[in-house]
Scaffold this motif. Structure first.
Motif, short mmCIF file in Angstrom:
data_model
loop_
_atom_site.label_atom_id
_atom_site.label_comp_id
_atom_site.label_asym_id
_atom_site.label_seq_id
_atom_site.Cartn_x
_atom_site.Cartn_y
_atom_site.Cartn_z
N THR A 204 0.79 -1.19 0.12
CA THR A 204 -0.17 0.15 0.33
C THR A 204 0.92 1.86 0.18
OG1 THR A 204 0.34 0.36 2.58
CG2 THR A 204 -1.97 -0.66 1.30
N SER A 205 0.48 2.41 0.02
CA SER A 205 1.15 3.81 -0.36
C SER A 205 1.55 4.19 0.56
CB SER A 205 0.25 4.18 -1.36
OG SER A 205 -1.25 4.91 -0.59
N ALA A 206 0.55 3.50 1.71
CA ALA A 206 0.60 4.17 3.25
C ALA A 206 1.92 3.69 3.60
CB ALA A 206 -0.38 3.72 4.23
N PHE A 207 2.30 2.62 3.25
CA PHE A 207 3.75 1.62 3.99
C PHE A 207 5.00 2.74 2.94
CE2 PHE A 207 1.59 -2.31 4.50
CZ PHE A 207 1.81 -2.52 5.66
N GLU A 208 4.90 2.45 1.94
CA GLU A 208 5.77 4.26 1.24
C GLU A 208 5.78 5.51 1.90
OE1 GLU A 208 4.56 4.38 -3.00
OE2 GLU A 208 5.10 2.04 -3.45
N ALA A 209 5.33 5.73 2.67
CA ALA A 209 5.09 7.51 3.52
C ALA A 209 5.97 7.26 4.24
CB ALA A 209 3.55 7.87 3.74
N MET A 210 5.95 5.88 5.06
CA MET A 210 7.18 5.91 5.91
C MET A 210 8.39 6.19 6.27
SD MET A 210 6.61 2.07 7.48
CE MET A 210 7.92 1.54 8.62
N SER A 211 8.95 6.81 5.80
CA SER A 211 10.40 7.12 4.61
C SER A 211 10.18 9.24 4.86
CB SER A 211 11.34 6.89 3.71
OG SER A 211 10.41 6.88 2.59
N VAL A 212 8.79 9.42 4.58
CA VAL A 212 9.05 10.64 4.53
C VAL A 212 7.85 11.29 5.27
CG1 VAL A 212 7.64 12.48 3.13
CG2 VAL A 212 8.02 10.44 1.83
N ARG A 213 7.54 10.36 6.48
CA ARG A 213 6.53 10.60 7.62
C ARG A 213 8.29 10.42 8.98
NH1 ARG A 213 1.11 11.67 7.70
NH2 ARG A 213 0.45 11.72 6.15
N ARG A 214 8.86 9.71 8.65
CA ARG A 214 9.27 9.05 9.44
C ARG A 214 9.30 8.33 10.63
NH1 ARG A 214 14.95 12.81 9.75
NH2 ARG A 214 16.26 11.08 10.80
N ALA A 215 8.15 7.60 10.61
CA ALA A 215 7.11 7.16 11.74
C ALA A 215 6.76 5.66 11.27
CB ALA A 215 5.96 8.20 12.43
N PRO A 216 6.43 5.04 11.77
CA PRO A 216 5.32 3.12 11.23
C PRO A 216 4.45 4.05 10.89
CG PRO A 216 6.61 3.34 14.09
CD PRO A 216 6.67 4.79 13.67
N LEU A 217 3.77 2.66 10.60
CA LEU A 217 2.70 3.00 9.56
C LEU A 217 1.25 3.18 11.05
CD1 LEU A 217 0.83 3.00 7.11
CD2 LEU A 217 0.99 0.39 8.15
N GLY A 218 1.19 2.44 11.79
CA GLY A 218 0.38 2.91 13.09
C GLY A 218 0.29 3.96 13.77
N ALA A 219 1.36 4.58 13.42
CA ALA A 219 1.72 6.16 14.41
C ALA A 219 0.83 7.07 13.50
CB ALA A 219 3.03 6.29 13.89
#
Length: 246
Positions: A204-219
């Protein structure tokens, strides 16, 4: 009982290993309310970056050599109950360090020392069958093996299992996981049919956003979203498996 160690390991990169390690650490700290340490052993320091640190310095390798206490390097994260033992560039020669040390249980001893402070230790491992992976197999109670669904998924797991069998030391439990799953692809659907009992982490695109948001998905993703639900389900399985390991 001292803390349990869970390694996230793969033969090669590009299979979602680091994002899985970070999300499992989140699950341990948040869903299970465990005192959790994420130990980044990958010299690329991607897990370190996601959890808000830059991976600077040259001390991670020194901790492996016991030149400094690894506790000195541990940093808090933005999440309650989750600490980070960060990676840096010195871990890019980690195999050489383990070979030079010539102590097959060095990582095991370090994990045992840290386990008194934590309920769960999640280790993000560098890829490949190396001296480092041998150390990890001895140190971990459970080794989570992410694989992209394909005809080669079982072969990769068999290669790891055969390697572990040839090595002397405690038996390790391997837990395969389908990672970056796209059910629109026939190849992925076929692999899932062959191993219906393997946990599934969707792409999912949400996983790809982790490196941008610098946070785990659940955060940042909703609790009911596909990615968070998949991570939560996998963590529940891991906790059950850990409870059965003596």
């Amino acid at each position: 009982m001292s803390g349990r160690a869970v390694a996230v390991y793969s033969l090669k990169g590009g299979v979602g290993k680091t994002t899985l390690a970070v999300n499992l650490a989140w699950a341990a700290a948040t869903l299970s309310a465990r005192r959790t340490l994420l130990w980044d052993l990958d010299g690329q320091a991607a897990a370190t970056w996601i959890l808000g640190h830059d991976g600077g310095g040259r001390e991670a390798g020194a901790a492996i050599r016991r030149e400094i206490d690894p506790r000195r390097l541990i940093r808090p994260t933005a999440l309650d109950r989750l600490d980070l033992l960060p990676a840096d560039a010195s871990l890019r020669t980690l195999d050489l360090a383990f070979h030079a040390i010539d102590k097959k249980r060095r990582l095991t001893r370090l994990v045992e020392d840290l386990a008194g402070d934590y309920d769960r230790i999640i280790i993000d491992c560098p890829p490949g069958l190396t001296d480092t992976s041998d150390q990890v197999m001895r140190a971990a109670d459970l080794v989570v093996v992410p694989a992209i669904p394909s005809a080669l998924s079982q072969r990769a797991l068999d290669t790891i299992a055969a390697h572990v069998t040839r090595k002397k030391g405690p038996k390790v439990t391997l837990a395969p996981v389908f990672s970056m799953v796209d059910r629109r692809r026939a190849l992925h659907r076929e692999a899932l049919q062959q191993h219906p009992d393997w946990p599934v982490i969707p792409m999912t695109s949400a996983f790809e956003a982790m490196s941008v948001r610098r946070a785990p998905l659940g955060a940042y993703a909703p609790r009911g979203s596909a990615g968070v639900e998949a991570v939560s389900d996998l963590w529940r399985r891991i906790e059950t498996t850990l409870s059965e390991i003596r």
